[in-house]
Design an enzyme around this catalytic site. Structure first.
Site, PDB file in Angstrom:
ATOM      1  N   GLY A 183     -19.901  21.113 -31.447  1.00 25.51           N
ATOM      2  CA  GLY A 183     -18.441  21.100 -31.503  1.00 25.51           C
ATOM      3  C   GLY A 183     -17.886  22.425 -32.009  1.00 25.51           C
ATOM      4  O   GLY A 183     -18.122  22.794 -33.150  1.00 25.51           O
ATOM      5  N   ILE A 187     -13.933  22.605 -37.874  1.00 24.15           N
ATOM      6  CA  ILE A 187     -15.038  22.418 -38.827  1.00 24.15           C
ATOM      7  C   ILE A 187     -16.261  23.215 -38.383  1.00 24.15           C
ATOM      8  O   ILE A 187     -16.874  23.938 -39.176  1.00 24.15           O
ATOM      9  CB  ILE A 187     -15.389  20.916 -38.978  1.00 24.15           C
ATOM     10  CG1 ILE A 187     -14.249  20.183 -39.688  1.00 24.15           C
ATOM     11  CG2 ILE A 187     -16.720  20.733 -39.722  1.00 24.15           C
ATOM     12  CD1 ILE A 187     -14.478  18.719 -39.941  1.00 24.15           C
ATOM     13  N   HIS A 447       6.480  48.023 -46.528  1.00 25.67           N
ATOM     14  CA  HIS A 447       5.502  48.928 -45.898  1.00 25.67           C
ATOM     15  C   HIS A 447       4.619  49.540 -46.989  1.00 25.67           C
ATOM     16  O   HIS A 447       5.135  49.964 -48.017  1.00 25.67           O
ATOM     17  CB  HIS A 447       6.248  50.031 -45.156  1.00 25.67           C
ATOM     18  CG  HIS A 447       5.333  51.036 -44.527  1.00 25.67           C
ATOM     19  ND1 HIS A 447       4.591  50.754 -43.412  1.00 25.67           N
ATOM     20  CD2 HIS A 447       5.015  52.311 -44.882  1.00 25.67           C
ATOM     21  CE1 HIS A 447       3.872  51.812 -43.084  1.00 25.67           C
ATOM     22  NE2 HIS A 447       4.095  52.772 -43.974  1.00 25.67           N
TER      23      HIS A 447
HETATM   24  P1  FAD Z   1      -7.957  11.523 -47.004  1.00 24.81           P
HETATM   25  O1  FAD Z   1      -7.885  12.841 -47.657  1.00 24.81           O
HETATM   26  O2  FAD Z   1      -9.103  11.228 -46.123  1.00 24.81           O
HETATM   27  O3  FAD Z   1      -7.903  10.470 -48.197  1.00 24.81           O
HETATM   28  C1  FAD Z   1      -8.056   9.108 -47.985  1.00 24.81           C
HETATM   29  C2  FAD Z   1      -8.630   8.484 -49.240  1.00 24.81           C
HETATM   30  O4  FAD Z   1      -8.537   7.081 -49.110  1.00 24.81           O
HETATM   31  C3  FAD Z   1     -10.093   8.793 -49.473  1.00 24.81           C
HETATM   32  O5  FAD Z   1     -10.271   9.326 -50.765  1.00 24.81           O
HETATM   33  C4  FAD Z   1     -10.794   7.432 -49.358  1.00 24.81           C
HETATM   34  O6  FAD Z   1     -11.855   7.261 -50.290  1.00 24.81           O
HETATM   35  C5  FAD Z   1      -9.660   6.492 -49.702  1.00 24.81           C
HETATM   36  N1  FAD Z   1      -9.795   5.137 -49.135  1.00 24.81           N
HETATM   37  C6  FAD Z   1     -10.024   4.816 -47.837  1.00 24.81           C
HETATM   38  N2  FAD Z   1     -10.005   3.472 -47.683  1.00 24.81           N
HETATM   39  C7  FAD Z   1      -9.781   2.957 -48.919  1.00 24.81           C
HETATM   40  C8  FAD Z   1      -9.646   1.642 -49.407  1.00 24.81           C
HETATM   41  N3  FAD Z   1      -9.713   0.585 -48.612  1.00 24.81           N
HETATM   42  N4  FAD Z   1      -9.426   1.480 -50.736  1.00 24.81           N
HETATM   43  C9  FAD Z   1      -9.328   2.551 -51.570  1.00 24.81           C
HETATM   44  N5  FAD Z   1      -9.432   3.815 -51.152  1.00 24.81           N
HETATM   45  C10 FAD Z   1      -9.642   4.011 -49.843  1.00 24.81           C
HETATM   46  N6  FAD Z   1      -6.849  20.156 -43.656  1.00 24.81           N
HETATM   47  C11 FAD Z   1      -6.043  21.206 -43.898  1.00 24.81           C
HETATM   48  O7  FAD Z   1      -4.824  21.068 -43.802  1.00 24.81           O
HETATM   49  N7  FAD Z   1      -6.546  22.422 -44.269  1.00 24.81           N
HETATM   50  C12 FAD Z   1      -7.870  22.636 -44.376  1.00 24.81           C
HETATM   51  O8  FAD Z   1      -8.295  23.744 -44.709  1.00 24.81           O
HETATM   52  C13 FAD Z   1      -8.748  21.556 -44.108  1.00 24.81           C
HETATM   53  N8  FAD Z   1     -10.086  21.719 -44.214  1.00 24.81           N
HETATM   54  C14 FAD Z   1     -10.902  20.654 -43.980  1.00 24.81           C
HETATM   55  C15 FAD Z   1     -12.276  20.858 -44.054  1.00 24.81           C
HETATM   56  C16 FAD Z   1     -13.137  19.806 -43.816  1.00 24.81           C
HETATM   57  C17 FAD Z   1     -14.623  20.039 -43.930  1.00 24.81           C
HETATM   58  C18 FAD Z   1     -12.621  18.520 -43.508  1.00 24.81           C
HETATM   59  C19 FAD Z   1     -13.530  17.361 -43.282  1.00 24.81           C
HETATM   60  C20 FAD Z   1     -11.255  18.315 -43.415  1.00 24.81           C
HETATM   61  C21 FAD Z   1     -10.384  19.379 -43.636  1.00 24.81           C
HETATM   62  N9  FAD Z   1      -9.006  19.241 -43.526  1.00 24.81           N
HETATM   63  C22 FAD Z   1      -8.180  20.304 -43.758  1.00 24.81           C
HETATM   64  C23 FAD Z   1      -8.395  17.955 -43.169  1.00 24.81           C
HETATM   65  C24 FAD Z   1      -7.878  17.243 -44.430  1.00 24.81           C
HETATM   66  O9  FAD Z   1      -8.946  17.043 -45.325  1.00 24.81           O
HETATM   67  C25 FAD Z   1      -7.247  15.908 -44.061  1.00 24.81           C
HETATM   68  O10 FAD Z   1      -6.277  16.099 -43.053  1.00 24.81           O
HETATM   69  C26 FAD Z   1      -6.584  15.269 -45.264  1.00 24.81           C
HETATM   70  O11 FAD Z   1      -7.513  15.055 -46.285  1.00 24.81           O
HETATM   71  C27 FAD Z   1      -5.937  13.945 -44.873  1.00 24.81           C
HETATM   72  O12 FAD Z   1      -5.355  13.370 -46.000  1.00 24.81           O
HETATM   73  P2  FAD Z   1      -5.185  11.781 -46.114  1.00 24.81           P
HETATM   74  O13 FAD Z   1      -4.529  11.549 -47.433  1.00 24.81           O
HETATM   75  O14 FAD Z   1      -4.554  11.243 -44.902  1.00 24.81           O
HETATM   76  O15 FAD Z   1      -6.669  11.188 -46.141  1.00 24.81           O
HETATM   77  P1  NAI Z   2     -11.948  19.255 -33.728  1.00 24.35           P
HETATM   78  O1  NAI Z   2     -11.208  18.209 -33.009  1.00 24.35           O
HETATM   79  O2  NAI Z   2     -11.222  20.404 -34.328  1.00 24.35           O
HETATM   80  O3  NAI Z   2     -13.042  19.888 -32.753  1.00 24.35           O
HETATM   81  C1  NAI Z   2     -14.055  19.124 -32.184  1.00 24.35           C
HETATM   82  C2  NAI Z   2     -14.700  19.926 -31.073  1.00 24.35           C
HETATM   83  O4  NAI Z   2     -15.838  19.227 -30.631  1.00 24.35           O
HETATM   84  C3  NAI Z   2     -13.786  20.134 -29.875  1.00 24.35           C
HETATM   85  O5  NAI Z   2     -13.843  21.470 -29.479  1.00 24.35           O
HETATM   86  C4  NAI Z   2     -14.374  19.197 -28.830  1.00 24.35           C
HETATM   87  O6  NAI Z   2     -14.147  19.633 -27.512  1.00 24.35           O
HETATM   88  C5  NAI Z   2     -15.837  19.239 -29.204  1.00 24.35           C
HETATM   89  N1  NAI Z   2     -16.611  18.074 -28.766  1.00 24.35           N
HETATM   90  C6  NAI Z   2     -16.236  16.777 -28.708  1.00 24.35           C
HETATM   91  N2  NAI Z   2     -17.260  16.004 -28.280  1.00 24.35           N
HETATM   92  C7  NAI Z   2     -18.304  16.843 -28.065  1.00 24.35           C
HETATM   93  C8  NAI Z   2     -19.641  16.647 -27.629  1.00 24.35           C
HETATM   94  N3  NAI Z   2     -20.105  15.440 -27.358  1.00 24.35           N
HETATM   95  N4  NAI Z   2     -20.441  17.721 -27.536  1.00 24.35           N
HETATM   96  C9  NAI Z   2     -19.979  18.976 -27.830  1.00 24.35           C
HETATM   97  N5  NAI Z   2     -18.714  19.208 -28.251  1.00 24.35           N
HETATM   98  C10 NAI Z   2     -17.890  18.162 -28.374  1.00 24.35           C
HETATM   99  O7  NAI Z   2     -12.814  18.469 -34.817  1.00 24.35           O
HETATM  100  P2  NAI Z   2     -13.585  18.954 -36.100  1.00 24.35           P
HETATM  101  O8  NAI Z   2     -13.963  20.379 -36.013  1.00 24.35           O
HETATM  102  O9  NAI Z   2     -14.646  17.943 -36.326  1.00 24.35           O
HETATM  103  O10 NAI Z   2     -12.483  18.822 -37.213  1.00 24.35           O
HETATM  104  C11 NAI Z   2     -11.820  17.574 -37.420  1.00 24.35           C
HETATM  105  C12 NAI Z   2     -10.467  17.810 -37.968  1.00 24.35           C
HETATM  106  O11 NAI Z   2     -10.534  18.219 -39.322  1.00 24.35           O
HETATM  107  C13 NAI Z   2      -9.719  18.936 -37.276  1.00 24.35           C
HETATM  108  O12 NAI Z   2      -9.117  18.497 -36.094  1.00 24.35           O
HETATM  109  C14 NAI Z   2      -8.706  19.307 -38.288  1.00 24.35           C
HETATM  110  O13 NAI Z   2      -7.608  18.447 -38.142  1.00 24.35           O
HETATM  111  C15 NAI Z   2      -9.404  19.028 -39.607  1.00 24.35           C
HETATM  112  N6  NAI Z   2      -9.832  20.291 -40.225  1.00 24.35           N
HETATM  113  C16 NAI Z   2      -8.906  21.239 -40.508  1.00 24.35           C
HETATM  114  C17 NAI Z   2      -9.274  22.441 -41.047  1.00 24.35           C
HETATM  115  C18 NAI Z   2      -8.246  23.474 -41.287  1.00 24.35           C
HETATM  116  O14 NAI Z   2      -7.071  23.150 -41.243  1.00 24.35           O
HETATM  117  N7  NAI Z   2      -8.611  24.723 -41.551  1.00 24.35           N
HETATM  118  C19 NAI Z   2     -10.654  22.743 -41.376  1.00 24.35           C
HETATM  119  C20 NAI Z   2     -11.561  21.689 -41.013  1.00 24.35           C
HETATM  120  C21 NAI Z   2     -11.129  20.505 -40.492  1.00 24.35           C
END
Ligand code: FAD
Ligand code: NAI
Length: 468
Positions: A183, A187, A447
């Site tokens: 992917g 991420i 600048h």
């Molecule tokens: P979450 O942050 O997923 O929080 C949901 C919480 O609910 C969790 O703590 C879970 O334990 C809890 N929960 C679930 N079900 C229950 C239940 N039944 N009872 C009690 N608790 C429960 N976004 C950005 O904007 N910038 C970034 O740089 C970025 N980097 C990312 C990097 C990675 C590796 C990943 C995986 C995601 C990244 N994201 C980033 C995406 C971002 O983390 C999510 O969009 C964001 O956390 C969503 O917030 P949320 O509150 O909807 O859910």
């Molecule tokens: P993504 O949706 O950004 O990318 C997934 C990629 O996997 C796509 O390019 C898709 O075409 C590809 N893909 C799907 N199925 C596949 C397959 N079977 N084989 C090969 N490629 C395949 O999802 P990702 O990277 O997992 O991130 C999830 C979400 O987390 C993002 O959409 C974003 O919302 C959030 N995130 C945000 C960050 C930020 O804001 N900097 C950092 C990390 C995550």
């Protein structure tokens, strides 16, 4: 003292959606509680998402710079990786941030209820604590903010040992000799960059014939070229159809999407990053008659679900899965349920990829404008012609502005280059005020700064770019 059992609002999930909703509720004088089953607050973002990934991106960027760029600046060092320390400082930052949310809860009189929450009919939330004890709470409003989880791929079982998801990739015990990323989304490219910079051979397998779907295609092309220069390899238009794991590594079967012979890729580790899916396990949605859509998302109308008194925000709802989108919805949802006017401008939610170069954008891409048949003008400026970028030897990338051909209103901004994550906010503000590209073009910028490239791109819309 025993916790109260009745609240104005109970929020299930303590991530950016949940904690911001709770804090805003506290500020508005509502009696609010957050039910969180993780041992710390902050959700995916603080614990296993935005924050730890940015900690590793920052540290690995400096490591790579020390290896490849310092000598040219006249700084001679021989960097040596201490992965244990790198992981330790990441964990310390995460702990400081999650503790910060605890502090904000206390300050805003929000109750944190530890355990798994389940809706148990209208106005009722059942909480199961870690020790198995169950308590039933009452709430005038319930906000679902349960977030998302990594999507799986049949035939590629995540064991968090050799085949990891994003959580596993944030804590690998060693630098892989070889890492295959499945992917080429955000991420895959961010965490792939971390391990590439630390020395891994990284191969990215992507289903589509391009990287970063959703990103402006011209930007994505430059981005792929820059990542390739750093040594990342791409297999586009390819799908993984199977994985065999041994103690030493993984053997992946990869097939061209268009058909043809399969090949085998060997890797120490595999990162599966093909998207995330909404998380609603054991949430009791059926008890209030909510049926998620076919992909599992909870559908909402201004953060209201189909059940009276039940709201939903963040990753569990439709739209970009971003922390700042969840935060915006949190505030708007709480203001709406408190009888105020909540508002989210879904057209102006920026996206950022925190790699080198960084990529940041807001609004429409050229592809979207073409598909809509909208007449637009383009202004573009390369960082190669920006004096600050030149002095800093960070000349990759460009700034691109798209403006309506008739009204000159800014419709989109697409940046690839140094520090663009910090600069895209300028275009968010401009677009929020429905500025014309000329408004930015005629705004004095300091600048020498990289932000001058944003102004020069806006000047380019009318063809009077001038900085060299
Ligand atoms: P979450 O942050 O997923 O929080 C949901 C919480 O609910 C969790 O703590 C879970 O334990 C809890 N929960 C679930 N079900 C229950 C239940 N039944 N009872 C009690 N608790 C429960 N976004 C950005 O904007 N910038 C970034 O740089 C970025 N980097 C990312 C990097 C990675 C590796 C990943 C995986 C995601 C990244 N994201 C980033 C995406 C971002 O983390 C999510 O969009 C964001 O956390 C969503 O917030 P949320 O509150 O909807 O859910
Ligand atoms: P993504 O949706 O950004 O990318 C997934 C990629 O996997 C796509 O390019 C898709 O075409 C590809 N893909 C799907 N199925 C596949 C397959 N079977 N084989 C090969 N490629 C395949 O999802 P990702 O990277 O997992 O991130 C999830 C979400 O987390 C993002 O959409 C974003 O919302 C959030 N995130 C945000 C960050 C930020 O804001 N900097 C950092 C990390 C995550």
């Amino acid at each position: 003292m025993a916790e109260p059992t009745s609240y104005d609002v109970i929020i299930i999930g303590g991530g950016p959606g949940g904690y911001n909703a709770a804090i805003r509720a506290g500020q508005l004088g509502l009696k609010a509680a957050v039910v969180e089953k993780r041992v710390t607050l902050g959700g995916t973002c603080l614990n296993v998402g935005c924050m730890p990934s940015k900690a590793l991106l920052h540290a690995s960027e400096l490591f790579a710079a020390a290896n490849t760029e310092f000598a040219h600046l006249g700084i001679e060092v021989a960097p040596k990786l201490n992965l244990v320390q790198m992981m330790k400082q990441k964990a310390e930052s995460v702990t400081a941030l999650t503790k910060g949310i605890e502090f904000l809860f206390k300050k805003n009189k929000v109750t944190w209820i530890k355990g798994a929450g389940r809706i148990a009919g209208a106005g009722k939330v059942e909480v199961t604590a870690e020790d198995g004890q169950v308590a039933t709470l009452e709430a005038k409003n319930i906000v679902i903010a349960t977030g998302s989880e990594p999507a799986g791929l049949p035939g590629v079982a995540v064991d968090q040992q050799r085949i990891v998801d994003s959580t596993g990739a944030l804590s690998l015990p060693e630098v892989p000799k070889s890492l295959v990323v499945i992917g080429a989304g955000i991420i895959g490219l961010e965490l792939g960059s971390v391990w590439r910079r630390l020395g891994a051979k990284v191969t990215v397998v992507e289903f589509l014939d391009r990287i970063s779907p959703g990103m402006d295609a011209e930007v994505a092309k430059t981005f792929q070229r820059e990542l390739t220069k750093q040594g990342m390899e791409f297999k586009l238009g390819a799908k993984v159809t199977g994985a065999a794991t041994s103690k030493k590594g993984v053997s992946l079967t990869v097939e061209p999407v268009a058909g043809g012979a399969a090949e085998t890729l060997e890797a120490d580790y595999v990162l599966l990053a093909i998207g995330r899916r909404p998380y609603t396990e054991n949430l009791g949605l059926d008890t209030v008659g909510i049926t998620p859509d076919k992909r599992g998302f909870i559908e909402t109308d201004h953060w209201r679900t189909s059940a009276p008194g039940v709201w939903a925000i963040g990753d569990v709802t439709l739209g970009p899965m971003l922390a700042h989108k969840a935060e915006e919805e949190a505030v708007a949802c709480i203001e709406t349920l408190a009888g105020k006017a909540g508002h989210v401008n879904y057209g102006i939610i920026p996206s950022v990829v925190y790699t080198t170069p960084e990529v940041a954008w807001v609004g429409k891409t050229e592809e979207e404008l073409k598909a809509e048949g909208r007449a637009y003008k383009v202004g573009k400026f390369p960082f190669l012609a920006n004096s600050r970028a030149k002095i800093n030897h960070e000349t990759e990338g460009f700034a691109k502005v798209l403006a309506d051909a008739t009204t000159d209103e800014i419709l989109g901004a697409h940046l690839i280059g140094p520090s663009v994550s910090e600069m895209i906010g300028e275009y968010c503000v401009a677009m929020e005020f429905r500025a014309a590209s000329e408004d930015v073009a005629r705004t004095c910028h300091p600048h020498p700064t990289r932000s001058e490239a944003l102004r020069q791109a806006a000047m380019g819309v009318e063809g009077w770019t001038m900085q060299a």
